[in-house]
Design a protein around this motif. Sequence first.
Motif, mmCIF file in Angstrom:
data_model
loop_
_atom_site.group_PDB
_atom_site.id
_atom_site.type_symbol
_atom_site.label_atom_id
_atom_site.label_comp_id
_atom_site.label_asym_id
_atom_site.label_seq_id
_atom_site.Cartn_x
_atom_site.Cartn_y
_atom_site.Cartn_z
ATOM 1 N N ILE A 128 0.889 -1.169 -0.162
ATOM 2 C CA ILE A 128 0.448 0.018 -0.323
ATOM 3 C C ILE A 128 0.865 0.919 -0.163
ATOM 4 O O ILE A 128 1.141 2.385 -0.730
ATOM 5 C CB ILE A 128 -1.321 0.147 1.346
ATOM 6 C CG1 ILE A 128 -2.236 1.531 1.173
ATOM 7 C CG2 ILE A 128 -0.278 0.114 2.717
ATOM 8 C CD1 ILE A 128 -3.221 0.862 1.800
ATOM 9 N N ILE A 129 1.977 1.399 0.421
ATOM 10 C CA ILE A 129 3.114 2.260 0.623
ATOM 11 C C ILE A 129 3.745 1.732 -0.845
ATOM 12 O O ILE A 129 3.521 3.734 -1.202
ATOM 13 C CB ILE A 129 3.997 2.443 1.565
ATOM 14 C CG1 ILE A 129 3.288 2.403 3.147
ATOM 15 C CG2 ILE A 129 4.983 3.012 1.633
ATOM 16 C CD1 ILE A 129 4.351 2.216 3.537
ATOM 17 N N SER A 130 4.416 1.267 -1.400
ATOM 18 C CA SER A 130 4.633 1.295 -2.153
ATOM 19 C C SER A 130 4.028 1.458 -4.117
ATOM 20 O O SER A 130 4.344 2.109 -4.988
ATOM 21 C CB SER A 130 5.578 -0.114 -2.735
ATOM 22 O OG SER A 130 6.468 -0.403 -2.082
ATOM 23 N N PHE A 131 2.749 0.531 -4.073
ATOM 24 C CA PHE A 131 1.673 1.522 -5.051
ATOM 25 C C PHE A 131 0.256 1.200 -4.691
ATOM 26 O O PHE A 131 -0.952 0.257 -4.913
ATOM 27 C CB PHE A 131 1.632 -0.275 -6.039
ATOM 28 C CG PHE A 131 3.478 -1.329 -5.469
ATOM 29 C CD1 PHE A 131 3.416 -0.936 -6.885
ATOM 30 C CD2 PHE A 131 3.656 -2.116 -4.901
ATOM 31 C CE1 PHE A 131 4.713 -0.893 -7.349
ATOM 32 C CE2 PHE A 131 4.712 -2.845 -5.569
ATOM 33 C CZ PHE A 131 5.499 -2.692 -5.827
ATOM 34 N N PRO A 132 0.329 2.802 -4.627
ATOM 35 C CA PRO A 132 -0.896 3.058 -3.776
ATOM 36 C C PRO A 132 -2.265 3.053 -4.826
ATOM 37 O O PRO A 132 -3.310 3.228 -4.223
ATOM 38 C CB PRO A 132 -0.943 4.100 -3.124
ATOM 39 C CG PRO A 132 -0.018 4.786 -3.964
ATOM 40 C CD PRO A 132 1.107 3.371 -3.985
ATOM 41 N N SER A 133 -1.998 3.409 -5.572
ATOM 42 C CA SER A 133 -3.185 3.269 -6.841
ATOM 43 C C SER A 133 -3.871 1.419 -7.077
ATOM 44 O O SER A 133 -4.419 1.270 -7.355
ATOM 45 C CB SER A 133 -2.711 4.030 -7.916
ATOM 46 O OG SER A 133 -1.710 3.708 -8.917
ATOM 47 N N HIS A 134 -2.503 0.720 -6.770
ATOM 48 C CA HIS A 134 -3.579 -0.216 -7.646
ATOM 49 C C HIS A 134 -4.118 -1.027 -5.894
ATOM 50 O O HIS A 134 -4.720 -2.177 -6.678
ATOM 51 C CB HIS A 134 -1.909 -0.795 -7.546
ATOM 52 C CG HIS A 134 -1.656 -1.031 -9.029
ATOM 53 N ND1 HIS A 134 -1.180 -1.491 -10.232
ATOM 54 C CD2 HIS A 134 0.275 -0.700 -9.652
ATOM 55 C CE1 HIS A 134 -1.553 -1.104 -11.461
ATOM 56 N NE2 HIS A 134 0.365 -0.316 -11.025
ATOM 57 N N MET A 135 -3.931 -0.929 -5.041
ATOM 58 C CA MET A 135 -4.508 -1.151 -3.755
ATOM 59 C C MET A 135 -5.458 -0.412 -3.807
ATOM 60 O O MET A 135 -6.460 -0.741 -2.828
ATOM 61 C CB MET A 135 -3.455 -0.682 -2.807
ATOM 62 C CG MET A 135 -2.177 -1.750 -2.386
ATOM 63 S SD MET A 135 -2.420 -2.903 -2.364
ATOM 64 C CE MET A 135 -2.311 -3.815 -0.913
ATOM 65 N N THR A 136 -5.703 0.218 -5.184
ATOM 66 C CA THR A 136 -7.906 0.775 -4.594
ATOM 67 C C THR A 136 -8.384 0.263 -5.981
ATOM 68 O O THR A 136 -9.924 0.542 -5.907
ATOM 69 C CB THR A 136 -7.301 2.254 -4.953
ATOM 70 O OG1 THR A 136 -6.920 2.561 -6.455
ATOM 71 C CG2 THR A 136 -6.630 3.033 -3.578
#
Length: 343
Positions: A128-136
């Motif tokens: 969630i810190i490294s890839f925030p957009s993918h985690m939405t």
Amino acid sequence: MLISTFISKPDTVSAIMLRVLLALLPGIALYVWYYGPAILVSITLASITALATEAAMLRLRNRPLKPFLGDNSALVTAWLLALSIPPLAPWWLVVVGTAFAISVAKHLYGGLGNNPFNPSMIGYAVLIISFPSHMTHWLSPHGLGQTELGFADQLAFIFGGHLPSGIKLDAVTLATPLDTLKTQLQLDRPLKEILGMPIYGALAGKGSEVVALGYILGGVYLLFKRIITWHVPAAFLGTLFVTAGIFHLVDQAHYVAPLFHLTAGAAMLGAFFILTDPISGPTTPMGKLIFAAGAGFLTYVIRVFGGFPDGVAFATLLMNICVPLIDAHTQPPVFGKKDRGAK
């Protein structure tokens, strides 16, 4: 020869972990029912990656493969991580998070029994810190999205990033109920109006509140089998309820009722499956109560005032840091050893 009927053979690690996996099945089944089978792809990818990474790390550490690969601990980490990230996450995201959880959070600390942090939550935090957009990219529950993807379309997106012609990602995904609530409140929209949006059900988000029921059923099973004790679920959920209740009583126009927080996000998954990890948690009953109460309070603070939509993962990791201190102050004195404070 008389054999006592009260002496029972202790459960092995593999048996305990297998029961944890079985306890997750009701929640997974309801997840599939409301959101489709994409989550099964994530669980499969995470499981394969976890076992492969576990084998590679055991080889590097010159440890035997069979006993450790068969203890099911890697699969528990994989399933918990897969259930914590969006089901439409690209395949490489699941692989990266799971591999990091097993290799770094587990084996670099010495393997099972030595890791101070919950491996699945470390994997989640990294993602969630490294890839925030993918985690939405959370799938819409059945009936709420503009359109629904078939299983073949879900596979095409997970492995290739392709959607059917004319369909945009926003048409099949929604923000989580917690994220939607926080965003709409920041736009000064009335709370009553927000909770009237189609995404919300009787208690929290449609679909997610029913999945939470599945986790409760699994948690009851673990309590019945004595895999976990009541201390962590009770203290975590109780503290989360009380904290949310206090804010709700003070300002009902901006803070939702406490039952919303109990049935939204990863609250039930955290209460029965994540915070109850015996390796990264305290060992004493009092320590478990303190640990879980702290996690419940931090979960609410992060959800309401922090920058992340849910707070279970970071609350767990922050309290993992406190475990040595909690254990040091809650361990009973050794029999026969004089207390330092005693005269």
